[in-house]
Write an enzyme that holds these catalytic residues in place. Sequence first.
Site, PDB file in Angstrom:
ATOM      1  N   ASP A  81       1.135  -1.552   0.009  1.00 32.29           N
ATOM      2  CA  ASP A  81      -0.163  -0.222   0.022  1.00 32.29           C
ATOM      3  C   ASP A  81       0.603   1.791   0.035  1.00 32.29           C
ATOM      4  O   ASP A  81      -0.024   1.898   0.871  1.00 32.29           O
ATOM      5  CB  ASP A  81      -1.347  -0.102   0.682  1.00 32.29           C
ATOM      6  CG  ASP A  81      -2.131  -0.888   1.377  1.00 32.29           C
ATOM      7  OD1 ASP A  81      -2.208  -1.644   0.214  1.00 32.29           O
ATOM      8  OD2 ASP A  81      -2.757  -1.317   2.267  1.00 32.29           O
ATOM      9  N   LYS A 111      -6.982  -4.988  -3.058  1.00 31.63           N
ATOM     10  CA  LYS A 111      -7.232  -5.387  -1.860  1.00 31.63           C
ATOM     11  C   LYS A 111      -8.345  -4.273  -0.909  1.00 31.63           C
ATOM     12  O   LYS A 111      -8.321  -3.987  -1.013  1.00 31.63           O
ATOM     13  CB  LYS A 111      -5.435  -6.209  -0.884  1.00 31.63           C
ATOM     14  CG  LYS A 111      -4.970  -4.711  -0.333  1.00 31.63           C
ATOM     15  CD  LYS A 111      -4.230  -6.048   1.085  1.00 31.63           C
ATOM     16  CE  LYS A 111      -3.472  -4.264   1.095  1.00 31.63           C
ATOM     17  NZ  LYS A 111      -4.280  -3.624   2.250  1.00 31.63           N
ATOM     18  N   CYS A 128      -2.174  -2.620   7.946  1.00 32.23           N
ATOM     19  CA  CYS A 128      -2.229  -3.392   6.197  1.00 32.23           C
ATOM     20  C   CYS A 128      -0.695  -3.823   6.857  1.00 32.23           C
ATOM     21  O   CYS A 128      -0.688  -5.274   6.485  1.00 32.23           O
ATOM     22  CB  CYS A 128      -2.109  -2.513   5.625  1.00 32.23           C
ATOM     23  SG  CYS A 128      -3.940  -1.938   4.721  1.00 32.23           S
TER      24      CYS A 128
END
Length: 223
Positions: free
Chosen positions: A23, A128, A161
């Site tokens: 990310d 995701k 994450c």
Amino acid sequence: MQVTARPYAFALDPARVALVVIDMQRDFIEPGGFGDSLGNDVARLKAIVPTVASLIALFRRHALPIIHTREAHQPDLSDCPPAKRLRGAPGLRIGDAGAMGRILIAGEPGNAILPELAPLPDEIAIDKPGKGMFWATGLHERLQAMGITQLVFAGVTTEVCVQTSMREANDRGYDCLLIEDATESYFPAFKAATIEMIVAQGGIVGWATPLASLASALEAGHG
Ligand code: C5J
């Protein structure tokens, strides 16, 4: 090949390892993005970009596989459960209009990976819908088909994450190594606590080490 790490040396197998970069998206890292609009100090995250770039370059130099993730939802929000969408202040929720396009929506400018860390065409890039990288992505099956059993982790944020993905990977049987200086949080105490949680109890989630330790093992191993 042994990598100096905590809680003890990580036995790296270059034939079975992949890098996961979690990310590194404009909305989390750039001034004026979603993270910034929530009042976070995005400069902390921006500071790791050169280290993440060096880590990616190391894997590319050794022709080792790289996976990039984006936290991203479909424009119709069909993959975003209300329990996720309705968190946070109205106007700053997933799908709302942000400074860099709709927040956490695939294809919006802010949802892109930073240009300096952009995936190459032969690297895996996945969207995701969860915090973890396995939920609704099919990634485990792809990694299994590639024979991957070890994952090296980098990216943001450490306690959300990155940690969720590492825990999911640990439960699926991967040996996980977190690169401490290639991950960051808006909250320094959360980063530090996450690393301690990961390596506690004999490496209950995995291992942690700075990039220099991984680099020296890989460079030595390949002569
Ligand atoms: C968050 C992430 N923090 N990539 N996302 O919501 O860690």
